[in-house]
Write a protein that holds these residues in place. Structure first.
Motif, PDB file in Angstrom:
ATOM      1  N   GLY A  19       0.819  -1.205   0.000  1.00  0.00           N
ATOM      2  CA  GLY A  19       0.000   0.000   0.000  1.00  0.00           C
ATOM      3  C   GLY A  19       0.852   1.254   0.000  1.00  0.00           C
ATOM      4  N   TYR A  31      -8.055   6.124  -1.932  1.00  0.00           N
ATOM      5  CA  TYR A  31      -7.452   5.075  -1.102  1.00  0.00           C
ATOM      6  C   TYR A  31      -8.523   4.207  -0.435  1.00  0.00           C
ATOM      7  CZ  TYR A  31      -8.490   7.582   3.277  1.00  0.00           C
ATOM      8  OH  TYR A  31      -9.122   8.181   4.342  1.00  0.00           O
ATOM      9  N   PHE A  34      -9.477   0.549  -1.522  1.00  0.00           N
ATOM     10  CA  PHE A  34      -8.581  -0.582  -1.305  1.00  0.00           C
ATOM     11  C   PHE A  34      -8.861  -1.247   0.041  1.00  0.00           C
ATOM     12  CE2 PHE A  34      -6.485   2.121  -4.372  1.00  0.00           C
ATOM     13  CZ  PHE A  34      -5.903   1.221  -5.257  1.00  0.00           C
ATOM     14  N   ASN A  35      -8.242  -2.410   0.235  1.00  0.00           N
ATOM     15  CA  ASN A  35      -8.432  -3.114   1.503  1.00  0.00           C
ATOM     16  C   ASN A  35      -7.783  -2.347   2.652  1.00  0.00           C
ATOM     17  OD1 ASN A  35      -5.639  -3.930   1.869  1.00  0.00           O
ATOM     18  ND2 ASN A  35      -5.958  -5.468   0.285  1.00  0.00           N
ATOM     19  N   PHE A  38      -3.900  -1.952   2.707  1.00  0.00           N
ATOM     20  CA  PHE A  38      -3.460  -1.001   1.690  1.00  0.00           C
ATOM     21  C   PHE A  38      -3.741   0.433   2.130  1.00  0.00           C
ATOM     22  CE2 PHE A  38      -2.901  -3.079  -2.730  1.00  0.00           C
ATOM     23  CZ  PHE A  38      -2.211  -4.139  -2.181  1.00  0.00           C
ATOM     24  N   GLN A  39      -4.903   0.656   2.724  1.00  0.00           N
ATOM     25  CA  GLN A  39      -5.256   2.001   3.178  1.00  0.00           C
ATOM     26  C   GLN A  39      -4.259   2.500   4.223  1.00  0.00           C
ATOM     27  OE1 GLN A  39      -9.384   2.871   4.140  1.00  0.00           O
ATOM     28  NE2 GLN A  39     -10.105   1.219   2.803  1.00  0.00           N
ATOM     29  N   LEU A 114      -3.922  -7.555  -6.983  1.00  0.00           N
ATOM     30  CA  LEU A 114      -4.399  -6.418  -6.195  1.00  0.00           C
ATOM     31  C   LEU A 114      -3.760  -5.099  -6.615  1.00  0.00           C
ATOM     32  CD1 LEU A 114      -4.242  -7.986  -2.603  1.00  0.00           C
ATOM     33  CD2 LEU A 114      -6.261  -7.779  -4.071  1.00  0.00           C
TER      34      LEU A 114
END
Length: 200
Positions: A19, A31, A34-35, A38-39, A114
């Motif tokens: 991320g 942002y 994203f999961n 990642f955030q 991803l």
């Protein structure tokens, strides 16, 4: 900071690290698409950039370059600082840089689906030339600066900054080491804060 520093400052969570790595291409509130990990990485990346840009020691480094390179000075310093991180890697990690870089590339491949399209396209070049390891040599940094100059259609003259690196080498290195110790502490604190927020 450039790629190696952002990766290093992400801790030991692979998804947080990725991320952070992809964050430059993620604008505004995108942002949130994203999961969670990642955030955290993206927000940590933004914190690192803000802390770096405001730091007096970094400004000393950029000031040395500003007359010749103008607003590209900050980008150049980011790259030069990655050189000093790679060169002094043993001060910051028990894992050899070659192994560390290989582990990161493997993580990118494992989570390929991803990744944003731009990162997917960049990966083969990054891995083939082993960018993270190449930062440790002046020749490697020279290639990075030449590539960045081409991206500006040769307007920036960044390829010439190897000259300033060699002339002011000790000053740049001392500034990096002083600054990076503070950045490590700040990044650890921010990562802890973000992890608590996202654990709720």
């Amino acid at each position: 900071m450039n790629f190696l520093a952002h990766i290093y400052l992400s801790g030991d969570n692979d998804l947080v690290t990725i991320g952070n790595f992809i964050a430059d291409g993620i604008k505004g509130n995108d942002y949130k698409n994203f999961n969670k990990e990642f955030q955290i990485g993206i927000l940590l990346h933004r914190h690192i950039d803000t802390f770096t840009d405001a730091h007096e020691t970094v400004r000393q480094s950029t000031k040395r370059l500003h007359e010749k390179y103008g607003h590209y000075s900050g980008i150049i310093v980011d790259i030069l600082y990655d050189h000093f991180l790679a060169k002094n890697w043993h001060l910051y990690s028990d894992v050899p840089l070659e192994d560390y870089a290989e582990n990161f590339y493997n993580s990118l491949e494992e989570h390929y689906d991803l990744l944003p399209m731009g990162i997917q396209k960049m990966m083969p070049f990054m891995m083939a030339d082993n960018w993270l390891l190449s930062y440790a040599s002046i020749d490697g940094i020279s290639r990075v600066l030449e590539g960045m100059n081409r991206r500006t259609k040769n307007r920036s003259g960044m390829n010439e900054a190897v000259y300033e690196l060699e002339v002011f080498y000790e000053s740049f290195e001392a500034e990096f080491i002083h600054f990076f110790e503070e950045l490590i502490l700040s990044s650890k604190q921010k990562l802890k804060e973000l992890s608590k927020i996202y654990a709720r």
